[in-house]
Design an enzyme around this catalytic site. Sequence first.
Site, PDB file in Angstrom:
ATOM      1  N   ASN A   1     -21.930  -9.909 -20.868  1.00 53.45           N
ATOM      2  CA  ASN A   1     -22.180 -10.963 -19.883  1.00 53.45           C
ATOM      3  C   ASN A   1     -22.309 -10.317 -18.499  1.00 53.45           C
ATOM      4  OD1 ASN A   1     -21.557 -12.849 -17.820  1.00 53.45           O
ATOM      5  ND2 ASN A   1     -20.819 -14.284 -19.358  1.00 53.45           N
TER       6      ASN A   1
ATOM      7  N   HIS B   1     -21.287 -11.241 -13.339  1.00 54.52           N
ATOM      8  CA  HIS B   1     -20.580 -10.779 -12.141  1.00 54.52           C
ATOM      9  C   HIS B   1     -21.298  -9.655 -11.407  1.00 54.52           C
ATOM     10  CE1 HIS B   1     -17.796 -13.854 -12.678  1.00 54.52           C
ATOM     11  NE2 HIS B   1     -17.522 -13.478 -13.913  1.00 54.52           N
TER      12      HIS B   1
ATOM     13  N   HIS C   1     -24.566 -16.936 -17.717  1.00 52.95           N
ATOM     14  CA  HIS C   1     -24.186 -18.341 -17.524  1.00 52.95           C
ATOM     15  C   HIS C   1     -24.872 -18.860 -16.265  1.00 52.95           C
ATOM     16  CE1 HIS C   1     -20.534 -21.337 -17.163  1.00 52.95           C
ATOM     17  NE2 HIS C   1     -21.700 -21.950 -17.117  1.00 52.95           N
TER      18      HIS C   1
ATOM     19  N   ARG D   1     -24.853 -21.479 -13.956  1.00 54.07           N
ATOM     20  CA  ARG D   1     -23.973 -22.592 -13.592  1.00 54.07           C
ATOM     21  C   ARG D   1     -24.737 -23.631 -12.790  1.00 54.07           C
ATOM     22  NH1 ARG D   1     -18.157 -21.499 -14.062  1.00 54.07           N
ATOM     23  NH2 ARG D   1     -18.022 -23.485 -12.993  1.00 54.07           N
TER      24      ARG D   1
ATOM     25  N   ARG E   1     -23.605 -20.312  -8.668  1.00 54.35           N
ATOM     26  CA  ARG E   1     -22.752 -19.426  -7.857  1.00 54.35           C
ATOM     27  C   ARG E   1     -22.946 -17.948  -8.184  1.00 54.35           C
ATOM     28  NH1 ARG E   1     -16.897 -20.804 -10.401  1.00 54.35           N
ATOM     29  NH2 ARG E   1     -17.473 -22.834  -9.602  1.00 54.35           N
TER      30      ARG E   1
ATOM     31  N   GLU F   1     -25.662 -19.293 -21.487  1.00 53.93           N
ATOM     32  CA  GLU F   1     -24.523 -20.224 -21.425  1.00 53.93           C
ATOM     33  C   GLU F   1     -24.838 -21.299 -20.407  1.00 53.93           C
ATOM     34  OE1 GLU F   1     -20.982 -16.943 -22.165  1.00 53.93           O
ATOM     35  OE2 GLU F   1     -21.095 -18.030 -20.274  1.00 53.93           O
TER      36      GLU F   1
ATOM     37  N   THR G   1     -13.563 -19.927 -13.317  1.00 51.96           N
ATOM     38  CA  THR G   1     -14.333 -19.501 -14.485  1.00 51.96           C
ATOM     39  C   THR G   1     -14.205 -20.624 -15.512  1.00 51.96           C
ATOM     40  OG1 THR G   1     -14.587 -17.787 -16.173  1.00 51.96           O
ATOM     41  CG2 THR G   1     -12.346 -18.200 -15.396  1.00 51.96           C
ATOM     42  N   THR G   2     -14.805 -20.444 -16.693  1.00 50.16           N
ATOM     43  CA  THR G   2     -14.739 -21.509 -17.692  1.00 50.16           C
ATOM     44  C   THR G   2     -13.311 -21.576 -18.227  1.00 50.16           C
ATOM     45  OG1 THR G   2     -16.948 -20.778 -18.252  1.00 50.16           O
ATOM     46  CG2 THR G   2     -15.974 -22.424 -19.687  1.00 50.16           C
TER      47      THR G   2
ATOM     48  N   GLU H   1     -18.137 -20.493 -30.605  1.00 50.52           N
ATOM     49  CA  GLU H   1     -17.516 -19.354 -29.921  1.00 50.52           C
ATOM     50  C   GLU H   1     -16.096 -19.767 -29.578  1.00 50.52           C
ATOM     51  OE1 GLU H   1     -19.750 -17.009 -27.176  1.00 50.52           O
ATOM     52  OE2 GLU H   1     -17.977 -16.605 -25.943  1.00 50.52           O
TER      53      GLU H   1
ATOM     54  N   HIS I   1     -14.018 -14.495 -23.754  1.00 49.09           N
ATOM     55  CA  HIS I   1     -13.343 -14.882 -22.506  1.00 49.09           C
ATOM     56  C   HIS I   1     -12.078 -14.060 -22.287  1.00 49.09           C
ATOM     57  CE1 HIS I   1     -12.171 -17.076 -18.964  1.00 49.09           C
ATOM     58  NE2 HIS I   1     -13.390 -17.573 -18.967  1.00 49.09           N
ATOM     59  N   GLY I   2     -12.112 -13.293 -21.208  1.00 46.57           N
ATOM     60  CA  GLY I   2     -10.922 -12.560 -20.777  1.00 46.57           C
ATOM     61  C   GLY I   2     -10.635 -11.292 -21.561  1.00 46.57           C
TER      62      GLY I   2
ATOM     63  N   GLY J   1     -17.598  -9.978 -20.351  1.00 50.51           N
ATOM     64  CA  GLY J   1     -18.252  -9.792 -19.064  1.00 50.51           C
ATOM     65  C   GLY J   1     -17.373  -9.215 -17.978  1.00 50.51           C
ATOM     66  N   HIS J   2     -16.477 -10.035 -17.443  1.00 46.97           N
ATOM     67  CA  HIS J   2     -15.778  -9.694 -16.203  1.00 46.97           C
ATOM     68  C   HIS J   2     -15.114  -8.321 -16.259  1.00 46.97           C
ATOM     69  CE1 HIS J   2     -12.434  -9.896 -13.271  1.00 46.97           C
ATOM     70  NE2 HIS J   2     -13.364 -10.477 -12.529  1.00 46.97           N
TER      71      HIS J   2
END
Length: 253
Positions: free
Chosen positions: A10, A13, A46, A48, A52, A76, A106-107, A157, A200-201, A222-223
Amino acid sequence: MATRLRLGVNIDHVATVRNARGGQYPDPVRAAEEALAAGADGITAHLREDRRHISDADIDGLSALLNAENRPLNLEMAVTQEMLEIALHHRPHAVCLVPEKREERTTEGGLDVVGGHNWITPFVGKLNEAGSRVSLFIGADPKQIDAAHRTGAAVVELHTGAYCDAVREGRMEEAERELAFLTAGAAQAARLGLEVHAGHGIDYDTVTAVAAIPELMELNIGHFLIGEAIFVGLGPSIRRMRELMDAARGVEA
Ligand code: PXP
């Protein structure tokens, strides 16, 4: 037999850093090229509602790159009419439907498919007809998994955020519980015939336990990878994640 997990990188960022200054640098499309070269199987972005990080122009650029490379784009997006039109225009390989609240960083949680069934099901139908593989981003809750199956989506997911946060904050009993939910959820979804992804995370400390869940076919990360790239570069950051995923599955890199 051990199967290799796919890694979707992802690149949101990269756009966050670019947008801190405006302008074009760093370019998420260039990051996507580097990610593919480093072993990513596909790219996740994603778009959004508030734009952003990823912009409409980024989706144009990513679509062009991934179509040219014949690699999957996983878009996404929220379950809104505007996003549906964008997805129907680009027809990405995959669309992952996520909940979205403007004030969140974040989500934060999964999609409420039980409560939103009547809205989500026709949405999934239109994306299926357009040829995109639809994934629903949900918590590992048996009711949500059943409801996701009833929408006609091919993929779920599972949200790994609660597990990853618990590990990072040293709440190990809670982490064990969350991992057990994810393990049971993946098995339930696979029994229903759903393809199972997770994300996620996830970081280097949490990827091994998640990747070892046998029903999982894909992780979207991603992050952490973009953060780690500040210290080691994007290629090495992704290659290390790939190695840990392969080791967790007992497959040769
Ligand atoms: N999967 C989904 C559905 C997401 O919404 C996100 C965050 O955008 C990710 C995976 C990646 O999460 P992270 O950036 O924390 O690795």
